[in-house]
Design an enzyme around this catalytic site. Structure first.
Site, PDB file in Angstrom:
ATOM      1  N   HIS A  93       0.949  -1.136   0.042  1.00 49.12           N
ATOM      2  CA  HIS A  93       0.002  -0.111  -0.212  1.00 49.12           C
ATOM      3  C   HIS A  93       0.827   1.218  -0.031  1.00 49.12           C
ATOM      4  O   HIS A  93       1.898   1.219   0.840  1.00 49.12           O
ATOM      5  CB  HIS A  93      -0.953   0.026   1.130  1.00 49.12           C
ATOM      6  N   TYR A 120       0.656  -3.378 -20.820  1.00 50.52           N
ATOM      7  CA  TYR A 120       1.413  -3.707 -19.522  1.00 50.52           C
ATOM      8  C   TYR A 120       0.295  -3.388 -18.518  1.00 50.52           C
ATOM      9  O   TYR A 120       0.375  -4.118 -17.575  1.00 50.52           O
ATOM     10  CB  TYR A 120       2.890  -3.450 -19.343  1.00 50.52           C
TER      11      TYR A 120
END
Length: 212
Positions: A93, A120
């Protein structure tokens, strides 16, 4: 499977790399990894650029603090992801700037914060839904993310930052970085780029065994 010692080192190396390149600042962000008997998670209010492997918190499968410094206040969120996705071995995170700016400016859609504009992005990240703002550590956020944990590779917490999970700490970090770069592209390019075609997305899904 990596040993606990190796995972501690990987968490610290990843944190240092993210911090050095500006993907996190101050004491923002946290990283965790699954163990056979629980989890490792960065300490609360720790700077990811200055982590000590021995200070990384260890938490038992029952959620009890075993060793290291006090676990991050987002422990409940990480734990719910692991409980609802058996493939998730690590969670990263951050408060990545472009992604937070995207939530302030307005995301593409609630179910997908960005359109699929690069191959991607589709291959390495996939669709990332938006979780509406709640205060940091709010229990409701853990519930909302848990409900999505087996469907996507991550979520975007409005005004806070991305939460990404994968089969290793490094892979989760790489996916988060790809998502941040995609947000940067989306915010910089005017007029906004068109998404990849449905045919192009289906081709990527088939050839690379991914899911948008």
């Amino acid at each position: 499977m990596s040993t606990e010692s190796e995972l501690r080192e990987e968490i610290c190396d990843t944190g240092k790399s993210l911090y050095a390149r500006g993907y996190c600042v101050g004491s923002a962000g946290n990283i965790s990894a699954r163990l056979e008997d629980g989890w490792l998670i960065t300490p609360t209010d720790a700077c990811l650029g200055r982590l000590d492997p021995a200070a990384v918190a260890k938490v038992s499968s029952a959620g009890e603090w075993v060793s290291g410094d006090r676990p991050s206040k987002t422990l409940a969120l990480h734990r719910r992801i692991y409980e609802n996705n058996a493939q998730a071995q690590a969670v990263v995170h951050s408060h990545a700037t472009a992604l937070v700016a995207l939530t302030l400016a307005g995301c593409w859609r609630e179910e997908a914060i960005l359109p699929p504009i690069t191959p991607y992005q589709v291959m390495k990240v996939g669709r990332i839904p938006l979780i509406p703002y709640r205060r940091p550590g709010a229990a409701e956020v853990a519930d909302e993310v848990a409900a999505l944990a087996a469907q996507v590779r991550g979520v975007m917490l409005e005004r806070l930052g991305p939460v990404i999970w994968d089969t290793s700490v490094s892979k989760a970090s790489f996916a988060m970085e790809e998502l941040e770069e995609t947000a940067r592209l989306w915010l910089q390019v005017q007029p906004r780029p068109a998404p990849l075609s449905e045919a192009a997305i289906r081709e990527l899904e088939t050839i690379f065994n991914v899911r948008w």
